[in-house]
Scaffold this motif. Structure first.
Motif, short mmCIF file in Angstrom:
data_model
loop_
_atom_site.label_atom_id
_atom_site.label_comp_id
_atom_site.label_asym_id
_atom_site.label_seq_id
_atom_site.Cartn_x
_atom_site.Cartn_y
_atom_site.Cartn_z
N THR A 1 4.96 8.67 3.55
CA THR A 1 4.57 7.28 3.34
C THR A 1 3.20 7.01 3.95
OG1 THR A 1 6.02 6.77 5.18
CG2 THR A 1 6.78 6.16 3.00
N MET A 2 2.90 7.68 5.07
CA MET A 2 1.57 7.48 5.67
C MET A 2 0.48 8.00 4.73
SD MET A 2 -0.38 6.28 7.81
CE MET A 2 0.32 5.53 9.22
N THR B 1 13.14 12.71 8.98
CA THR B 1 12.48 11.41 9.15
C THR B 1 10.98 11.58 9.29
OG1 THR B 1 14.45 10.70 10.34
CG2 THR B 1 12.54 9.26 10.45
N ARG C 1 -4.10 -13.31 -4.03
CA ARG C 1 -4.68 -14.52 -4.57
C ARG C 1 -4.98 -15.57 -3.50
NH1 ARG C 1 -6.13 -12.39 -8.05
NH2 ARG C 1 -5.19 -11.85 -10.01
N TYR D 1 0.76 8.08 1.47
CA TYR D 1 0.72 7.14 0.35
C TYR D 1 -0.03 5.88 0.72
CZ TYR D 1 3.75 9.48 -2.99
OH TYR D 1 4.24 10.32 -3.91
N LEU D 2 0.05 5.50 1.99
CA LEU D 2 -0.58 4.26 2.46
C LEU D 2 -2.08 4.26 2.15
CD1 LEU D 2 0.02 1.69 4.15
CD2 LEU D 2 -0.54 2.99 6.15
N PHE E 1 0.83 -1.21 0.00
CA PHE E 1 0.00 0.00 0.00
C PHE E 1 0.86 1.25 0.00
CE2 PHE E 1 -3.46 -2.77 1.78
CZ PHE E 1 -4.22 -2.70 0.63
N ILE E 2 2.02 1.20 0.70
CA ILE E 2 2.89 2.38 0.70
C ILE E 2 3.42 2.65 -0.70
CG2 ILE E 2 5.19 3.11 1.45
CD1 ILE E 2 4.46 2.28 4.24
N GLY F 1 9.45 12.22 5.94
CA GLY F 1 9.35 11.00 5.14
C GLY F 1 8.24 10.09 5.63
N MET F 2 8.15 9.97 6.96
CA MET F 2 7.12 9.10 7.53
C MET F 2 5.73 9.64 7.20
SD MET F 2 8.63 6.68 9.54
CE MET F 2 7.73 6.34 11.01
N HIS G 1 1.80 2.02 -3.50
CA HIS G 1 0.65 2.05 -4.43
C HIS G 1 0.38 0.71 -5.05
CE1 HIS G 1 0.72 6.64 -5.23
NE2 HIS G 1 0.71 6.32 -3.96
N ARG G 2 0.80 -0.38 -4.38
CA ARG G 2 0.48 -1.71 -4.88
C ARG G 2 -0.60 -2.27 -3.95
NH1 ARG G 2 4.19 -5.19 -3.78
NH2 ARG G 2 5.54 -3.93 -2.50
N VAL G 3 -0.89 -3.56 -4.12
CA VAL G 3 -1.89 -4.16 -3.23
C VAL G 3 -1.34 -5.32 -2.42
CG1 VAL G 3 -3.97 -3.45 -4.41
CG2 VAL G 3 -2.75 -5.44 -5.21
N THR H 1 9.98 3.40 4.75
CA THR H 1 10.19 4.83 4.57
C THR H 1 11.66 5.17 4.50
OG1 THR H 1 8.20 5.25 5.84
CG2 THR H 1 9.69 7.09 5.53
N VAL H 2 12.43 4.68 5.49
CA VAL H 2 13.80 5.14 5.68
C VAL H 2 14.75 4.20 4.95
CG1 VAL H 2 15.50 5.78 7.38
CG2 VAL H 2 13.09 5.96 7.92
N ASP I 1 -5.70 -5.82 -11.15
CA ASP I 1 -5.86 -7.23 -10.74
C ASP I 1 -5.96 -8.06 -12.01
OD1 ASP I 1 -6.22 -9.43 -9.31
OD2 ASP I 1 -8.15 -8.90 -8.45
N TYR I 2 -4.82 -8.33 -12.67
CA TYR I 2 -4.81 -8.68 -14.09
C TYR I 2 -5.78 -9.74 -14.59
CZ TYR I 2 -3.60 -10.84 -18.42
OH TYR I 2 -3.69 -11.44 -19.63
N TRP J 1 6.33 0.49 8.98
CA TRP J 1 6.19 1.81 8.36
C TRP J 1 7.57 2.45 8.22
CZ3 TRP J 1 3.52 6.15 11.65
CH2 TRP J 1 3.42 7.32 10.90
N ARG K 1 -3.58 5.94 -0.31
CA ARG K 1 -3.96 6.20 -1.69
C ARG K 1 -4.44 4.94 -2.38
NH1 ARG K 1 0.29 10.18 -4.46
NH2 ARG K 1 0.11 11.91 -3.01
N LYS K 2 -5.16 5.17 -3.48
CA LYS K 2 -5.68 4.04 -4.24
C LYS K 2 -4.52 3.39 -5.00
CE LYS K 2 -9.60 3.20 -7.27
NZ LYS K 2 -8.87 2.54 -8.36
N PRO K 3 -4.42 2.07 -4.95
CA PRO K 3 -3.32 1.42 -5.68
C PRO K 3 -3.45 1.66 -7.18
CG PRO K 3 -4.34 -0.11 -4.17
CD PRO K 3 -5.21 1.09 -4.20
N VAL K 4 -2.31 1.76 -7.86
CA VAL K 4 -2.34 1.99 -9.30
C VAL K 4 -2.27 0.68 -10.07
CG1 VAL K 4 -1.32 4.27 -9.16
CG2 VAL K 4 0.15 2.28 -9.36
N THR K 5 -2.14 -0.44 -9.35
CA THR K 5 -1.99 -1.71 -10.05
C THR K 5 -3.33 -2.25 -10.50
OG1 THR K 5 -2.04 -2.76 -7.90
CG2 THR K 5 0.11 -2.41 -8.89
#
Lengths: 347, 154
Positions: B34-35, B27, A48, B37-38, A39-40, B30-31, A42-44, A307-308, B46-47, A303, B40-44
Protein backbone atom coordinates in the motif's frame (compact mmCIF):
# COMPACT_ATOMS: atom_id res chain seq x y z
CA UNK A 1 -10.17 38.79 40.99
CA UNK A 2 -11.09 36.17 43.58
CA UNK A 3 -9.28 32.85 43.46
CA UNK A 4 -12.23 30.73 42.45
CA UNK A 5 -13.06 33.06 39.57
CA UNK A 6 -9.49 32.78 38.34
CA UNK A 7 -9.78 29.00 38.39
CA UNK A 8 -13.03 29.12 36.46
CA UNK A 9 -11.54 31.60 33.98
CA UNK A 10 -8.48 29.39 33.46
CA UNK A 11 -10.72 26.36 32.96
CA UNK A 12 -12.84 28.20 30.37
CA UNK A 13 -9.76 29.37 28.48
CA UNK A 14 -8.26 25.88 28.55
CA UNK A 15 -11.54 24.40 27.36
CA UNK A 16 -11.81 26.82 24.46
CA UNK A 17 -8.18 26.26 23.41
CA UNK A 18 -8.43 22.48 23.67
CA UNK A 19 -11.75 22.33 21.86
CA UNK A 20 -10.58 24.61 19.06
CA UNK A 21 -7.41 22.60 18.58
CA UNK A 22 -9.38 19.35 18.68
CA UNK A 23 -11.91 20.49 16.10
CA UNK A 24 -9.30 21.77 13.66
CA UNK A 25 -7.15 18.69 14.16
CA UNK A 26 -10.11 16.37 13.59
CA UNK A 27 -11.13 18.24 10.44
CA UNK A 28 -7.59 17.96 9.13
CA UNK A 29 -7.42 14.27 10.06
CA UNK A 30 -10.68 13.47 8.26
CA UNK A 31 -9.44 15.23 5.15
CA UNK A 32 -6.09 13.44 5.47
CA UNK A 33 -7.79 10.08 5.93
CA UNK A 34 -9.78 10.58 2.75
CA UNK A 35 -6.70 11.67 0.85
CA UNK A 36 -4.64 8.72 2.13
CA UNK A 37 -7.46 6.32 1.28
CA UNK A 38 -7.72 7.85 -2.16
CA UNK A 39 -4.04 7.73 -2.98
CA UNK A 40 -3.67 4.15 -1.73
CA UNK A 41 -6.49 3.16 -4.08
CA UNK A 42 -5.14 5.17 -7.05
CA UNK A 43 -7.82 7.81 -6.54
CA UNK A 44 -7.38 11.43 -5.52
CA UNK A 45 -9.93 11.88 -2.72
CA UNK A 46 -11.82 15.15 -2.30
CA UNK A 47 -10.79 17.70 -4.94
CA UNK A 48 -13.53 20.32 -5.20
CA UNK A 49 -14.39 22.10 -1.97
CA UNK A 50 -12.14 25.07 -1.31
CA UNK A 51 -9.90 24.74 -4.33
CA UNK A 52 -6.55 23.14 -3.54
CA UNK A 53 -7.13 19.38 -3.13
CA UNK A 54 -10.51 19.95 -1.48
CA UNK A 55 -9.01 21.36 1.71
CA UNK A 56 -12.39 22.76 2.79
CA UNK A 57 -14.19 19.43 2.43
CA UNK A 58 -14.26 18.78 6.17
CA UNK A 59 -15.63 22.26 6.86
CA UNK A 60 -18.42 21.70 4.36
CA UNK A 61 -19.10 18.27 5.85
CA UNK A 62 -19.31 19.56 9.39
CA UNK A 63 -21.67 22.38 8.40
CA UNK A 64 -23.84 19.81 6.66
CA UNK A 65 -23.79 17.58 9.76
CA UNK A 66 -24.79 20.46 12.03
CA UNK A 67 -27.84 21.24 9.90
CA UNK A 68 -29.09 17.67 9.73
CA UNK A 69 -32.26 16.62 11.48
CA UNK A 70 -31.78 15.14 14.93
CA UNK A 71 -33.63 11.84 15.02
CA UNK A 72 -34.42 9.61 17.98
CA UNK A 73 -36.35 6.41 17.41
CA UNK A 74 -39.61 5.96 19.35
CA UNK A 75 -38.41 2.73 20.88
CA UNK A 76 -34.99 4.07 21.79
CA UNK A 77 -33.88 4.53 25.37
CA UNK A 78 -33.87 8.32 25.18
CA UNK A 79 -31.65 8.95 28.19
CA UNK A 80 -28.92 6.50 27.17
CA UNK A 81 -29.21 7.61 23.56
CA UNK A 82 -28.71 11.26 24.47
CA UNK A 83 -26.04 10.79 27.13
CA UNK A 84 -23.84 8.45 25.05
CA UNK A 85 -22.47 10.96 22.51
CA UNK A 86 -21.97 13.56 25.21
CA UNK A 87 -20.05 11.09 27.36
CA UNK A 88 -17.90 9.96 24.46
CA UNK A 89 -17.17 13.54 23.43
CA UNK A 90 -16.43 14.68 26.99
CA UNK A 91 -13.93 11.88 27.61
CA UNK A 92 -12.24 12.45 24.27
CA UNK A 93 -11.81 16.14 25.07
CA UNK A 94 -10.70 15.42 28.62
CA UNK A 95 -7.85 13.24 27.34
CA UNK A 96 -6.29 16.32 25.71
CA UNK A 97 -5.87 17.93 29.12
CA UNK A 98 -2.76 15.95 30.02
CA UNK A 99 -1.03 16.01 26.63
CA UNK A 100 2.27 17.93 26.75
CA UNK A 101 2.26 20.01 23.56
CA UNK A 102 5.40 22.03 24.33
CA UNK A 103 7.47 22.83 27.43
CA UNK A 104 4.89 24.22 29.86
CA UNK A 105 2.09 24.10 27.31
CA UNK A 106 -0.10 21.58 29.00
CA UNK A 107 -3.50 22.21 30.53
CA UNK A 108 -2.78 20.13 33.62
CA UNK A 109 0.45 18.28 34.39
CA UNK A 110 -1.27 15.36 36.06
CA UNK A 111 1.11 13.10 37.95
CA UNK A 112 -0.89 10.14 36.66
CA UNK A 113 -1.31 11.42 33.11
CA UNK A 114 -0.90 8.06 31.38
CA UNK A 115 -3.24 6.46 33.88
CA UNK A 116 -5.84 9.19 33.32
CA UNK A 117 -5.74 8.66 29.57
CA UNK A 118 -6.19 4.91 30.00
CA UNK A 119 -9.11 5.43 32.37
CA UNK A 120 -10.84 7.96 30.09
CA UNK A 121 -10.30 5.75 27.05
CA UNK A 122 -12.17 2.99 28.88
CA UNK A 123 -15.05 5.35 29.68
CA UNK A 124 -15.36 6.01 25.94
CA UNK A 125 -16.07 2.32 25.55
CA UNK A 126 -18.94 2.62 28.03
CA UNK A 127 -20.34 5.44 25.89
CA UNK A 128 -20.18 3.21 22.82
CA UNK A 129 -21.98 0.40 24.62
CA UNK A 130 -24.63 2.87 25.86
CA UNK A 131 -25.14 4.17 22.33
CA UNK A 132 -25.55 0.70 20.88
CA UNK A 133 -27.87 -0.46 23.64
CA UNK A 134 -30.04 2.65 23.62
CA UNK A 135 -30.50 2.79 19.85
CA UNK A 136 -33.32 0.21 19.55
CA UNK A 137 -31.58 -1.39 16.61
CA UNK A 138 -30.26 -4.92 16.40
CA UNK A 139 -27.18 -3.87 14.46
CA UNK A 140 -26.35 -1.31 17.10
CA UNK A 141 -26.71 -3.91 19.84
CA UNK A 142 -24.42 -6.23 17.91
CA UNK A 143 -21.88 -3.44 17.64
CA UNK A 144 -22.15 -2.66 21.34
CA UNK A 145 -21.78 -6.31 22.32
CA UNK A 146 -18.76 -6.67 20.08
CA UNK A 147 -17.22 -3.61 21.70
CA UNK A 148 -17.93 -5.08 25.13
CA UNK A 149 -16.36 -8.38 24.13
CA UNK A 150 -13.41 -6.65 22.52
CA UNK A 151 -12.69 -4.25 25.36
CA UNK A 152 -11.37 -6.85 27.77
CA UNK A 153 -9.04 -8.36 25.19
CA UNK A 154 -7.05 -5.22 24.43
CA UNK A 155 -7.29 -3.06 27.56
CA UNK A 156 -4.83 -5.28 29.41
CA UNK A 157 -2.16 -5.31 26.67
CA UNK A 158 -2.61 -1.57 26.21
CA UNK A 159 -2.00 -0.89 29.88
CA UNK A 160 0.84 -3.41 30.13
CA UNK A 161 2.62 -2.15 27.02
CA UNK A 162 2.69 1.34 28.54
CA UNK A 163 4.62 0.06 31.56
CA UNK A 164 8.12 -0.20 29.96
CA UNK A 165 8.48 3.58 29.28
CA UNK A 166 6.93 4.33 32.66
CA UNK A 167 9.50 2.04 34.28
CA UNK A 168 12.29 3.67 32.32
CA UNK A 169 11.39 7.23 33.30
CA UNK A 170 9.93 6.39 36.68
CA UNK A 171 6.89 8.60 36.15
CA UNK A 172 3.31 8.47 34.94
CA UNK A 173 3.46 12.11 33.90
CA UNK A 174 3.78 12.64 30.16
CA UNK A 175 5.55 15.98 30.56
CA UNK A 176 8.19 14.58 32.94
CA UNK A 177 8.76 11.59 30.65
CA UNK A 178 9.18 13.96 27.70
CA UNK A 179 11.65 16.16 29.58
CA UNK A 180 13.69 13.05 30.38
CA UNK A 181 14.13 12.43 26.64
CA UNK A 182 15.74 15.82 25.94
CA UNK A 183 19.33 14.59 26.17
CA UNK A 184 21.75 14.00 23.28
CA UNK A 185 20.67 17.25 21.59
CA UNK A 186 17.01 16.37 21.78
CA UNK A 187 17.45 12.88 20.38
CA UNK A 188 17.52 10.74 23.53
CA UNK A 189 14.10 9.37 22.72
CA UNK A 190 12.99 6.17 24.37
CA UNK A 191 13.38 4.28 21.09
CA UNK A 192 17.04 5.43 20.84
CA UNK A 193 17.86 5.38 24.55
CA UNK A 194 19.75 2.76 26.55
CA UNK A 195 16.52 0.76 26.70
CA UNK A 196 15.98 0.83 22.93
CA UNK A 197 15.39 -2.95 22.46
CA UNK A 198 12.60 -2.90 25.06
CA UNK A 199 11.12 0.19 23.42
CA UNK A 200 11.03 -1.48 20.03
CA UNK A 201 9.41 -4.57 21.58
CA UNK A 202 6.75 -2.65 23.48
CA UNK A 203 5.84 -0.04 20.88
CA UNK A 204 4.22 -2.44 18.36
CA UNK A 205 2.17 -3.96 21.18
CA UNK A 206 1.08 -0.50 22.30
CA UNK A 207 0.26 0.49 18.74
CA UNK A 208 -1.86 -2.58 18.02
CA UNK A 209 -3.71 -2.23 21.32
CA UNK A 210 -4.24 1.49 20.62
CA UNK A 211 -5.74 0.64 17.23
CA UNK A 212 -8.17 -1.70 18.97
CA UNK A 213 -8.90 0.88 21.67
CA UNK A 214 -9.82 3.45 19.03
CA UNK A 215 -12.00 0.96 17.15
CA UNK A 216 -9.84 1.48 14.08
CA UNK A 217 -9.52 -1.06 11.31
CA UNK A 218 -8.63 -3.93 11.48
CA UNK A 219 -10.43 -3.84 14.84
CA UNK A 220 -13.44 -1.73 13.78
CA UNK A 221 -15.87 -4.52 14.61
CA UNK A 222 -18.22 -2.29 16.66
CA UNK A 223 -19.02 -0.26 13.57
CA UNK A 224 -18.18 -2.75 10.76
CA UNK A 225 -19.96 -0.93 7.91
CA UNK A 226 -20.20 -3.97 5.65
CA UNK A 227 -21.80 -6.16 8.31
CA UNK A 228 -23.63 -3.93 10.78
CA UNK A 229 -24.67 -0.91 8.68
CA UNK A 230 -22.72 1.43 10.97
CA UNK A 231 -22.73 -0.57 14.20
CA UNK A 232 -23.27 1.37 17.38
CA UNK A 233 -23.92 4.71 15.64
CA UNK A 234 -26.36 3.46 13.01
CA UNK A 235 -29.28 5.45 14.44
CA UNK A 236 -27.37 8.65 15.11
CA UNK A 237 -27.75 11.69 12.91
CA UNK A 238 -26.50 15.23 12.76
CA UNK A 239 -24.53 16.59 15.65
CA UNK A 240 -24.78 13.46 17.78
CA UNK A 241 -23.21 11.44 14.98
CA UNK A 242 -20.54 14.08 14.53
CA UNK A 243 -19.63 13.65 18.22
CA UNK A 244 -18.81 9.99 17.61
CA UNK A 245 -16.85 11.00 14.54
CA UNK A 246 -14.93 13.66 16.48
CA UNK A 247 -14.25 11.15 19.25
CA UNK A 248 -12.75 8.62 16.87
CA UNK A 249 -10.24 11.04 15.40
CA UNK A 250 -9.56 12.76 18.73
CA UNK A 251 -8.82 9.38 20.30
CA UNK A 252 -6.52 8.55 17.39
CA UNK A 253 -4.62 11.76 17.98
CA UNK A 254 -4.43 11.10 21.73
CA UNK A 255 -3.03 7.61 21.18
CA UNK A 256 -0.60 8.98 18.63
CA UNK A 257 0.38 11.69 21.09
CA UNK A 258 0.93 9.20 23.92
CA UNK A 259 3.07 7.11 21.60
CA UNK A 260 5.00 10.19 20.55
CA UNK A 261 5.45 11.46 24.09
CA UNK A 262 6.59 8.17 25.61
CA UNK A 263 8.50 6.54 22.75
CA UNK A 264 9.44 9.25 20.26
CA UNK A 265 10.56 12.09 22.49
CA UNK A 266 7.37 14.17 22.56
CA UNK A 267 8.20 17.80 21.81
CA UNK A 268 11.97 17.16 21.58
CA UNK A 269 13.57 17.67 18.21
CA UNK A 270 17.21 17.62 17.10
CA UNK A 271 18.90 20.87 18.05
CA UNK A 272 16.50 21.80 20.85
CA UNK A 273 19.47 22.37 23.22
CA UNK A 274 20.74 25.19 20.97
CA UNK A 275 17.65 27.31 21.55
CA UNK A 276 17.12 29.38 24.65
CA UNK A 277 14.71 27.60 27.01
CA UNK A 278 11.34 29.32 27.12
CA UNK A 279 11.86 31.34 23.95
CA UNK A 280 8.93 31.73 21.56
CA UNK A 281 10.78 29.99 18.71
CA UNK A 282 11.49 26.95 20.85
CA UNK A 283 7.89 26.76 22.01
CA UNK A 284 6.52 26.93 18.48
CA UNK A 285 9.03 24.44 17.09
CA UNK A 286 8.35 22.10 20.02
CA UNK A 287 4.61 22.34 19.42
CA UNK A 288 5.18 21.62 15.76
CA UNK A 289 7.43 18.64 16.54
CA UNK A 290 4.91 17.16 18.95
CA UNK A 291 1.92 17.54 16.63
CA UNK A 292 3.96 16.27 13.68
CA UNK A 293 5.02 13.14 15.56
CA UNK A 294 1.47 12.46 16.73
CA UNK A 295 0.11 13.02 13.22
CA UNK A 296 2.77 10.71 11.80
CA UNK A 297 1.47 7.95 14.06
CA UNK A 298 -2.10 8.86 13.05
CA UNK A 299 -0.97 8.48 9.45
CA UNK A 300 0.31 4.99 10.24
CA UNK A 301 -3.10 4.17 11.72
CA UNK A 302 -4.73 5.30 8.46
CA UNK A 303 -2.18 3.37 6.45
CA UNK A 304 -3.00 0.23 8.46
CA UNK A 305 -6.71 0.84 7.99
CA UNK A 306 -6.45 0.90 4.22
CA UNK A 307 -4.17 -2.13 4.15
CA UNK A 308 -5.41 -4.74 6.59
CA UNK A 309 -8.90 -6.23 6.26
CA UNK A 310 -11.19 -6.38 9.28
CA UNK A 311 -10.70 -9.31 11.64
CA UNK A 312 -13.48 -11.58 12.82
CA UNK A 313 -14.49 -11.22 16.46
CA UNK A 314 -12.92 -14.57 17.38
CA UNK A 315 -9.71 -13.51 15.67
CA UNK A 316 -9.70 -10.28 17.67
CA UNK A 317 -10.18 -12.26 20.89
CA UNK A 318 -7.45 -14.71 19.90
CA UNK A 319 -5.09 -11.87 19.11
CA UNK A 320 -5.91 -10.09 22.36
CA UNK A 321 -5.91 -13.01 24.79
CA UNK A 322 -3.49 -15.50 23.26
CA UNK A 323 -0.91 -13.20 21.74
CA UNK A 324 -0.99 -9.58 22.92
CA UNK A 325 -1.59 -10.24 26.62
CA UNK A 326 1.19 -12.85 27.14
CA UNK A 327 3.57 -10.92 24.92
CA UNK A 328 2.98 -7.65 26.75
CA UNK A 329 3.50 -9.44 30.06
CA UNK A 330 6.77 -10.84 28.73
CA UNK A 331 7.79 -7.38 27.58
CA UNK A 332 7.03 -5.94 31.02
CA UNK A 333 9.27 -8.62 32.56
CA UNK A 334 12.03 -7.94 30.05
CA UNK A 335 11.71 -4.22 30.72
CA UNK A 336 11.94 -4.77 34.47
CA UNK A 337 15.11 -6.87 34.15
CA UNK A 338 16.57 -4.43 31.63
CA UNK A 339 16.05 -1.45 33.93
CA UNK A 340 17.50 -3.47 36.81
CA UNK A 341 20.55 -4.24 34.69
CA UNK A 342 20.91 -0.57 33.71
CA UNK A 343 20.84 0.35 37.41
CA UNK A 344 23.53 -2.24 38.19
CA UNK A 345 25.75 -0.84 35.42
CA UNK A 346 25.26 2.77 36.47
CA UNK A 347 25.84 2.19 40.20
CA UNK B 1 -29.27 -43.34 6.07
CA UNK B 2 -26.37 -41.32 7.25
CA UNK B 3 -23.98 -40.28 4.56
CA UNK B 4 -20.40 -41.33 5.06
CA UNK B 5 -18.39 -38.45 6.42
CA UNK B 6 -15.73 -37.29 3.95
CA UNK B 7 -12.19 -37.80 5.11
CA UNK B 8 -10.98 -34.70 6.88
CA UNK B 9 -7.80 -32.93 6.08
CA UNK B 10 -5.48 -32.98 9.03
CA UNK B 11 -5.79 -29.69 10.91
CA UNK B 12 -2.98 -27.26 10.31
CA UNK B 13 -0.53 -27.35 13.15
CA UNK B 14 -0.17 -24.04 14.89
CA UNK B 15 3.18 -22.94 16.10
CA UNK B 16 2.93 -19.98 18.44
CA UNK B 17 6.04 -18.09 17.41
CA UNK B 18 5.73 -19.19 13.80
CA UNK B 19 2.22 -17.76 13.64
CA UNK B 20 3.42 -14.46 15.08
CA UNK B 21 6.27 -14.26 12.61
CA UNK B 22 4.08 -15.14 9.62
CA UNK B 23 1.53 -12.53 10.72
CA UNK B 24 4.22 -9.88 10.99
CA UNK B 25 5.62 -10.97 7.63
CA UNK B 26 2.31 -10.85 5.78
CA UNK B 27 1.25 -7.57 7.39
CA UNK B 28 4.59 -5.99 6.52
CA UNK B 29 4.24 -7.20 2.96
CA UNK B 30 0.77 -5.68 2.68
CA UNK B 31 1.86 -2.42 4.25
CA UNK B 32 4.79 -2.17 1.84
CA UNK B 33 2.42 -2.73 -1.06
CA UNK B 34 0.00 0.00 0.00
CA UNK B 35 2.92 2.35 0.65
CA UNK B 36 4.11 1.77 -2.92
CA UNK B 37 0.59 2.36 -4.22
CA UNK B 38 0.37 5.60 -2.22
CA UNK B 39 2.96 7.22 -4.49
CA UNK B 40 1.55 6.03 -7.78
CA UNK B 41 -0.21 8.34 -10.16
CA UNK B 42 -3.99 8.24 -9.70
CA UNK B 43 -5.89 6.61 -12.53
CA UNK B 44 -8.96 8.77 -12.06
CA UNK B 45 -9.94 11.76 -14.20
CA UNK B 46 -10.91 15.20 -12.93
CA UNK B 47 -14.09 14.93 -14.98
CA UNK B 48 -15.71 18.29 -15.62
CA UNK B 49 -12.32 19.93 -16.02
CA UNK B 50 -10.79 17.06 -17.94
CA UNK B 51 -12.88 15.42 -20.65
CA UNK B 52 -12.42 11.79 -21.65
CA UNK B 53 -11.41 10.96 -25.22
CA UNK B 54 -14.52 9.57 -26.94
CA UNK B 55 -14.19 7.03 -29.70
CA UNK B 56 -15.71 7.93 -33.09
CA UNK B 57 -17.97 4.88 -32.91
CA UNK B 58 -19.58 6.18 -29.72
CA UNK B 59 -23.36 6.42 -29.91
CA UNK B 60 -24.00 9.85 -28.47
CA UNK B 61 -26.36 12.73 -29.18
CA UNK B 62 -27.61 12.67 -32.79
CA UNK B 63 -26.38 15.02 -35.49
CA UNK B 64 -28.46 15.83 -38.56
CA UNK B 65 -26.99 17.13 -41.79
CA UNK B 66 -29.98 19.15 -42.86
CA UNK B 67 -28.59 19.92 -46.33
CA UNK B 68 -28.61 16.26 -47.30
CA UNK B 69 -31.78 15.10 -45.59
CA UNK B 70 -34.59 14.20 -48.02
CA UNK B 71 -37.38 13.84 -45.48
CA UNK B 72 -37.81 10.12 -46.17
CA UNK B 73 -38.90 9.37 -42.59
CA UNK B 74 -36.98 6.06 -42.59
CA UNK B 75 -35.19 6.86 -39.34
CA UNK B 76 -38.48 7.62 -37.59
CA UNK B 77 -39.94 4.36 -38.92
CA UNK B 78 -36.91 2.39 -37.78
CA UNK B 79 -37.01 3.78 -34.28
CA UNK B 80 -38.27 1.09 -31.86
CA UNK B 81 -39.45 3.61 -29.30
CA UNK B 82 -40.81 6.25 -31.70
CA UNK B 83 -38.80 9.09 -30.35
CA UNK B 84 -38.12 10.82 -33.68
CA UNK B 85 -40.72 13.28 -34.91
CA UNK B 86 -40.34 15.17 -38.17
CA UNK B 87 -42.50 17.50 -40.16
CA UNK B 88 -41.79 19.27 -43.44
CA UNK B 89 -43.47 20.47 -46.63
CA UNK B 90 -42.06 19.68 -50.06
CA UNK B 91 -41.89 22.47 -52.66
CA UNK B 92 -40.64 20.50 -55.65
CA UNK B 93 -37.04 19.71 -54.79
CA UNK B 94 -36.92 22.11 -51.92
CA UNK B 95 -37.98 20.96 -48.47
CA UNK B 96 -39.49 23.41 -46.09
CA UNK B 97 -38.65 22.13 -42.64
CA UNK B 98 -41.14 22.55 -39.83
CA UNK B 99 -39.72 20.25 -37.17
CA UNK B 100 -37.24 17.45 -36.55
CA UNK B 101 -37.13 16.53 -32.89
CA UNK B 102 -35.71 13.65 -30.93
CA UNK B 103 -37.06 12.84 -27.49
CA UNK B 104 -34.10 11.76 -25.35
CA UNK B 105 -36.39 10.69 -22.54
CA UNK B 106 -37.37 7.77 -24.78
CA UNK B 107 -34.23 7.32 -26.88
CA UNK B 108 -32.15 4.31 -25.90
CA UNK B 109 -29.21 5.08 -28.20
CA UNK B 110 -29.63 1.83 -30.16
CA UNK B 111 -28.42 3.43 -33.40
CA UNK B 112 -31.16 1.65 -35.44
CA UNK B 113 -32.21 5.02 -36.84
CA UNK B 114 -28.79 5.59 -38.37
CA UNK B 115 -28.58 2.43 -40.53
CA UNK B 116 -31.59 2.98 -42.85
CA UNK B 117 -30.65 6.54 -43.79
CA UNK B 118 -30.13 6.60 -47.60
CA UNK B 119 -28.13 9.81 -47.54
CA UNK B 120 -26.03 9.07 -44.44
CA UNK B 121 -27.11 12.43 -43.11
CA UNK B 122 -28.29 11.24 -39.69
CA UNK B 123 -25.54 9.99 -37.38
CA UNK B 124 -24.81 9.71 -33.71
CA UNK B 125 -22.08 12.04 -32.57
CA UNK B 126 -19.63 11.86 -29.69
CA UNK B 127 -21.43 14.32 -27.43
CA UNK B 128 -22.68 12.46 -24.35
CA UNK B 129 -23.48 15.04 -21.72
CA UNK B 130 -27.07 16.19 -21.53
CA UNK B 131 -28.23 17.57 -18.22
CA UNK B 132 -31.33 19.52 -17.37
CA UNK B 133 -33.81 20.07 -14.58
CA UNK B 134 -36.68 20.33 -17.07
CA UNK B 135 -38.08 17.31 -18.89
CA UNK B 136 -38.98 19.38 -21.94
CA UNK B 137 -35.30 20.13 -22.53
CA UNK B 138 -34.78 16.50 -23.48
CA UNK B 139 -36.98 16.87 -26.57
CA UNK B 140 -34.03 17.91 -28.65
CA UNK B 141 -34.47 19.99 -31.80
CA UNK B 142 -32.03 18.81 -34.45
CA UNK B 143 -32.88 21.49 -37.00
CA UNK B 144 -30.41 24.26 -37.55
CA UNK B 145 -32.89 26.30 -39.52
CA UNK B 146 -36.64 26.15 -40.08
CA UNK B 147 -38.75 26.75 -43.13
CA UNK B 148 -37.06 27.25 -46.53
CA UNK B 149 -33.38 28.05 -46.80
CA UNK B 150 -32.82 31.77 -46.90
CA UNK B 151 -29.80 31.46 -49.17
CA UNK B 152 -28.35 28.77 -51.41
CA UNK B 153 -25.88 26.50 -49.70
CA UNK B 154 -22.35 27.14 -50.83
Amino acid sequence: MPGWLLTVWAAVVAMVVVFTFLTIMVMFSVWMERKVAGFIQHRVGPMRAGGFHGWAQSIADSIKLLFKEDLILIGADRKLFQIAPALVMATATAMFVVLPFAPGWQVADADLGVFLILALASVTTIGVIMAGWGSYNKWSVYGAMREAAQVASYEIPLALSLIPPILHYGTFSLATATEAQAGWGGMQWYVFSSAAPVAWLSFPLFFIAALAENKRAPFDLPEAESELVAGFHTEYTGIRFSFFFLEEYAAMFVMGAVGAALWFGGWNFPGIHLLEPGSALLQVLALFAFVAKAMALVFVMMWVRWTVPRLRIDQVMTLGYKYLTPLSMAVVLIAAFWEFGLHLIQD
Amino acid sequence: MALPTPPREPARRHHYLGDILSTIHSTAKGMALTMRYLWRKPVTMDYPKEKPVIDQRYRGIHVLDQQLCIYCDLCAKACPVDCIEMDAVRHGKEIEWKAFTLDYQKCMFCELCVYPCPKDCFIQGTEYSMVSEDRNDFVHDLLTWKGLREEEPS
